[in-house]
Design a protein around this motif. Structure first.
Motif, PDB file in Angstrom:
ATOM      1  N   GLN A  64      11.650  -6.627   3.297  1.00  0.00           N
ATOM      2  CA  GLN A  64      10.917  -7.764   2.812  1.00  0.00           C
ATOM      3  C   GLN A  64       9.812  -7.343   2.071  1.00  0.00           C
ATOM      4  O   GLN A  64       9.100  -6.518   2.470  1.00  0.00           O
ATOM      5  N   VAL A  65       9.117  -8.206   1.226  1.00  0.00           N
ATOM      6  CA  VAL A  65       7.993  -7.999   0.521  1.00  0.00           C
ATOM      7  C   VAL A  65       6.700  -8.160   1.392  1.00  0.00           C
ATOM      8  O   VAL A  65       6.757  -8.839   2.432  1.00  0.00           O
ATOM      9  N   GLY A  66       5.746  -7.154   1.485  1.00  0.00           N
ATOM     10  CA  GLY A  66       4.599  -7.259   2.130  1.00  0.00           C
ATOM     11  C   GLY A  66       4.471  -6.110   3.043  1.00  0.00           C
ATOM     12  O   GLY A  66       3.484  -6.024   3.709  1.00  0.00           O
ATOM     13  N   GLU A  69       6.166   0.015   4.408  1.00  0.00           N
ATOM     14  CA  GLU A  69       7.242   0.834   4.123  1.00  0.00           C
ATOM     15  C   GLU A  69       8.288   0.341   3.243  1.00  0.00           C
ATOM     16  O   GLU A  69       9.377   0.899   3.197  1.00  0.00           O
ATOM     17  N   ASP A  70       8.187  -0.962   2.488  1.00  0.00           N
ATOM     18  CA  ASP A  70       9.082  -1.306   1.831  1.00  0.00           C
ATOM     19  C   ASP A  70       9.677  -0.272   0.703  1.00  0.00           C
ATOM     20  O   ASP A  70      10.983  -0.271   0.591  1.00  0.00           O
ATOM     21  N   LEU A  71       8.737   0.260   0.070  1.00  0.00           N
ATOM     22  CA  LEU A  71       9.353   1.076  -1.063  1.00  0.00           C
ATOM     23  C   LEU A  71      10.205   2.427  -0.495  1.00  0.00           C
ATOM     24  O   LEU A  71      11.159   2.754  -0.930  1.00  0.00           O
ATOM     25  N   GLY A  72       9.716   2.687   0.650  1.00  0.00           N
ATOM     26  CA  GLY A  72      10.411   3.874   1.491  1.00  0.00           C
ATOM     27  C   GLY A  72      11.722   3.737   1.935  1.00  0.00           C
ATOM     28  O   GLY A  72      12.758   4.338   1.819  1.00  0.00           O
ATOM     29  N   SER A  73      11.904   2.357   2.352  1.00  0.00           N
ATOM     30  CA  SER A  73      12.969   1.853   2.725  1.00  0.00           C
ATOM     31  C   SER A  73      14.064   1.840   1.953  1.00  0.00           C
ATOM     32  O   SER A  73      15.254   1.964   2.007  1.00  0.00           O
ATOM     33  N   ILE A  74      13.484   1.084   0.666  1.00  0.00           N
ATOM     34  CA  ILE A  74      14.465   0.851  -0.231  1.00  0.00           C
ATOM     35  C   ILE A  74      14.977   2.176  -0.818  1.00  0.00           C
ATOM     36  O   ILE A  74      16.108   2.386  -1.126  1.00  0.00           O
ATOM     37  N   LEU A 238      12.896  -2.326  -6.211  1.00  0.00           N
ATOM     38  CA  LEU A 238      12.190  -1.391  -6.094  1.00  0.00           C
ATOM     39  C   LEU A 238      11.279  -1.478  -7.185  1.00  0.00           C
ATOM     40  O   LEU A 238      10.049  -1.426  -7.136  1.00  0.00           O
ATOM     41  N   GLU A 239      11.581  -1.718  -8.503  1.00  0.00           N
ATOM     42  CA  GLU A 239      10.957  -2.033  -9.553  1.00  0.00           C
ATOM     43  C   GLU A 239      10.078  -3.174  -9.250  1.00  0.00           C
ATOM     44  O   GLU A 239       8.657  -3.372  -9.782  1.00  0.00           O
ATOM     45  N   ARG A 240      10.538  -4.259  -8.740  1.00  0.00           N
ATOM     46  CA  ARG A 240       9.823  -5.615  -8.580  1.00  0.00           C
ATOM     47  C   ARG A 240       8.525  -5.130  -7.607  1.00  0.00           C
ATOM     48  O   ARG A 240       7.262  -5.490  -7.969  1.00  0.00           O
ATOM     49  N   GLN A 241       8.823  -4.567  -6.671  1.00  0.00           N
ATOM     50  CA  GLN A 241       7.734  -4.275  -5.672  1.00  0.00           C
ATOM     51  C   GLN A 241       6.673  -3.141  -6.081  1.00  0.00           C
ATOM     52  O   GLN A 241       5.469  -3.440  -5.905  1.00  0.00           O
ATOM     53  N   ALA A 242       7.218  -2.122  -7.010  1.00  0.00           N
ATOM     54  CA  ALA A 242       6.291  -1.402  -7.592  1.00  0.00           C
ATOM     55  C   ALA A 242       5.547  -2.100  -8.544  1.00  0.00           C
ATOM     56  O   ALA A 242       4.074  -1.785  -8.635  1.00  0.00           O
ATOM     57  N   ARG A 243       5.761  -3.107  -9.156  1.00  0.00           N
ATOM     58  CA  ARG A 243       4.962  -3.938  -9.966  1.00  0.00           C
ATOM     59  C   ARG A 243       4.029  -4.493  -9.458  1.00  0.00           C
ATOM     60  O   ARG A 243       2.465  -4.555  -9.732  1.00  0.00           O
ATOM     61  N   GLU A 244       4.287  -5.095  -8.238  1.00  0.00           N
ATOM     62  CA  GLU A 244       3.550  -5.974  -7.386  1.00  0.00           C
ATOM     63  C   GLU A 244       2.318  -4.740  -7.120  1.00  0.00           C
ATOM     64  O   GLU A 244       1.097  -5.231  -6.639  1.00  0.00           O
ATOM     65  N   ARG A 245       2.714  -3.696  -6.398  1.00  0.00           N
ATOM     66  CA  ARG A 245       1.831  -2.522  -6.036  1.00  0.00           C
ATOM     67  C   ARG A 245       0.860  -2.131  -7.060  1.00  0.00           C
ATOM     68  O   ARG A 245      -0.428  -1.949  -6.896  1.00  0.00           O
ATOM     69  N   GLU A 246       1.244  -2.106  -8.484  1.00  0.00           N
ATOM     70  CA  GLU A 246       0.437  -1.984  -9.528  1.00  0.00           C
ATOM     71  C   GLU A 246      -0.469  -2.925  -9.624  1.00  0.00           C
ATOM     72  O   GLU A 246      -1.495  -2.626 -10.025  1.00  0.00           O
ATOM     73  N   ALA A 261       2.280   3.526  -9.178  1.00  0.00           N
ATOM     74  CA  ALA A 261       3.087   2.270  -8.943  1.00  0.00           C
ATOM     75  C   ALA A 261       3.654   2.121 -10.534  1.00  0.00           C
ATOM     76  O   ALA A 261       5.118   1.928 -10.435  1.00  0.00           O
ATOM     77  N   ALA A 262       3.157   2.090 -11.371  1.00  0.00           N
ATOM     78  CA  ALA A 262       3.667   1.964 -12.675  1.00  0.00           C
ATOM     79  C   ALA A 262       4.737   2.982 -13.110  1.00  0.00           C
ATOM     80  O   ALA A 262       5.984   2.449 -13.799  1.00  0.00           O
ATOM     81  N   GLU A 263       4.647   4.020 -12.530  1.00  0.00           N
ATOM     82  CA  GLU A 263       5.508   5.253 -13.219  1.00  0.00           C
ATOM     83  C   GLU A 263       6.920   4.958 -12.279  1.00  0.00           C
ATOM     84  O   GLU A 263       7.854   5.143 -12.439  1.00  0.00           O
TER      85      GLU A 263
END
Length: 421
Positions: A64-66, A69-74, A238-246, A261-263
């Motif tokens: 879930q977003v927010g 650990e989201d990126l690591g979990s994915i 993963l891309e969507r969440q990384a863009r949000e982090r960016e 995050a962009a990379e």
């Protein structure tokens, strides 16, 4: 590439380690050498639960977003799915070569059945001939008034009695011989019919087994497609969440985190595109396989010349063509179909099955390899390629990929074979 991605994810998210098998989100981008399947290729409860139904944001417990650990979990889910997919690909490679072996056995059974059928026709003809001869002699005996020697001696002209007795005796001997020939012919006919029935039954068993293997491969292709769809969805998440982090890092003026995050987003997008192409090739291969009839293996092609140099030249000419189970050219290949094709063009006939190709020439060690030699992998000889020198080979890797140049898989290398030597 993998250490960079792991570092990026480490910067962006705390939580599960991303240094497990597969190397996080980059897993599969340059899989030069597959690992041997763990647990004999069986999947555990983690990989069994890792299905496309468990997509990010879905009701199946996806990330879930927010959460921190989201990126690591994915990334961990991607690693588990990729391990499951690699195990499946190994099983499919083994099954594809078993399918090739059964096509060869079916061709042998077809030849045996044809021979048995011809022998039965010959036996039937022999019975008809013996029966006609026996019937003709019986008719002659009837017309001569029977074969009683006393009757012959006491009737007719006494001066010719002995001649008549001799003729009748000869007729009797011929009739007994005809009866014996008829019995032998019928015995041969019975044996020929039994042999024909057995070969037909054996052929049918192979036809049924081949059909079952086709169904298994088609089902595996479906599972392969579902796993790839799941990976594509996870890369997109993963891309969507990384863009949000960016975006969040840019708002907070944290340039390093924003760049990381962009990379991460960029690499996820690249992997998603690669997986999409792979999924398309899997679909194409599955459709081509389903459309092709399950036929006995054709005789290995020959007619070319030039030896190893020609084989390597032909292998280079096939680069970029898709992998399809059981395919032997010219538009698509499986691994042993490719090696059969290129060596056929070089004037050497080898079977379309890794197990038979393993014995189709002189065995050579790693140090003895020269361009044109076949290189084999796995204790079960599930894969073969053609060596081109400098530690490289040309091969048809698996469904979802194309004929390509790659470093030899030394960790699973079993040995080399020099066809025609």
């Amino acid at each position: 590439m993998r250490p960079v991605l792991i570092t990026l994810l480490g910067v962006l998210a705390a939580g599960p380690s991303l240094t497990g098998a597969g190397g996080g989100i980059g897993a599969g981008m340059a899989r030069a050498e597959p690992n041997a399947p763990t647990r004999g290729g069986d999947t555990n409860s983690d990989t069994n639960s890792d299905t496309p139904d468990d997509t990010p944001g879905g009701s199946g417990g996806g990330p879930q977003v927010g959460h921190a650990e989201d990126l690591g979990s994915i990334a961990a889910q991607i690693t588990a799915t990729r391990a499951h997919l690699d195990d499946l690909n190994h099983k499919m490679s083994v099954a594809a070569e078993q399918y090739n072996a059964e096509r060869i056995r079916l061709a042998e059974a077809e030849r045996a059945a044809a021979t048995a059928a011809q022998q039965l026709r010959t036996a039937d003809a022999a019975v008809r001939h013996a029966s006609d001869r026996h019937r003709g002699l019986a008719t002659s005996a009837y017309r001569s008034g029977g074969l009683e020697q006393l009757s012959i001696l006491l009737t007719g002209d006494p001066r010719t009695a002995l001649d008549r007795a001799g003729a009748v005796d000869a007729l009797s001997r011929r009739q007994r011989a005809a009866e014996s020939d008829l019995r032998l012919a019928r015995h041969d006919q019975t044996e020929a019919k039994q042999a024909a029935d057995e070969t037909r039954a054996g052929r049918q068993r192979l036809v049924d087994s081949l059909a079952e293997r086709r169904r298994g491969l088609e089902e595996s292709a479906g599972e392969q497609g579902r796993l790839l769809d799941g990976l594509i969805a996870r890369q997109a998440e993963l891309e969507r969440q990384a863009r949000e982090r960016e975006a969040a890092a840019l708002r907070a003026r944290k340039a390093a985190e924003a760049a990381a995050a962009a990379e991460t987003a960029r690499q996820a997008a690249l992997e998603r595109d690669r997986l999409t192409r792979e999924a398309g090739l899997v679909t194409t291969a599955g459709n081509a396989f389903a459309a092709a009839p399950a036929l006995p293996a054709a005789p290995p092609p020959t007619g070319g010349s030039g030896g190893a140099a020609r084989a390597v030249q032909e292998a280079r000419a096939q680069l970029g063509k898709p992998y399809v189970w059981g395919a032997e050219g010219p538009d698509s290949f499986d691994c042993s179909g490719l090696t059969q094709w290129v060596w056929g063009k070089a004037g050497v006939s080898i079977p379309h099955y890794t197990g038979d190709q393993w014995t189709a020439g002189r065995r050579v060690t790693r140090d003895e390899l020269i361009p044109g030699d076949l290189v084999f992998f796995g204790a079960d000889l599930y894969h073969v390629g053609i060596y081109i020198g400098n530690g490289q080979m040309i091969h048809a890797p698996r469904t979802g990929e194309v004929v390509r140049i790659e470093n030899v898989w030394w960790s699973t290398f079993q040995g080399g074979v020099r066809p025609g030597a």
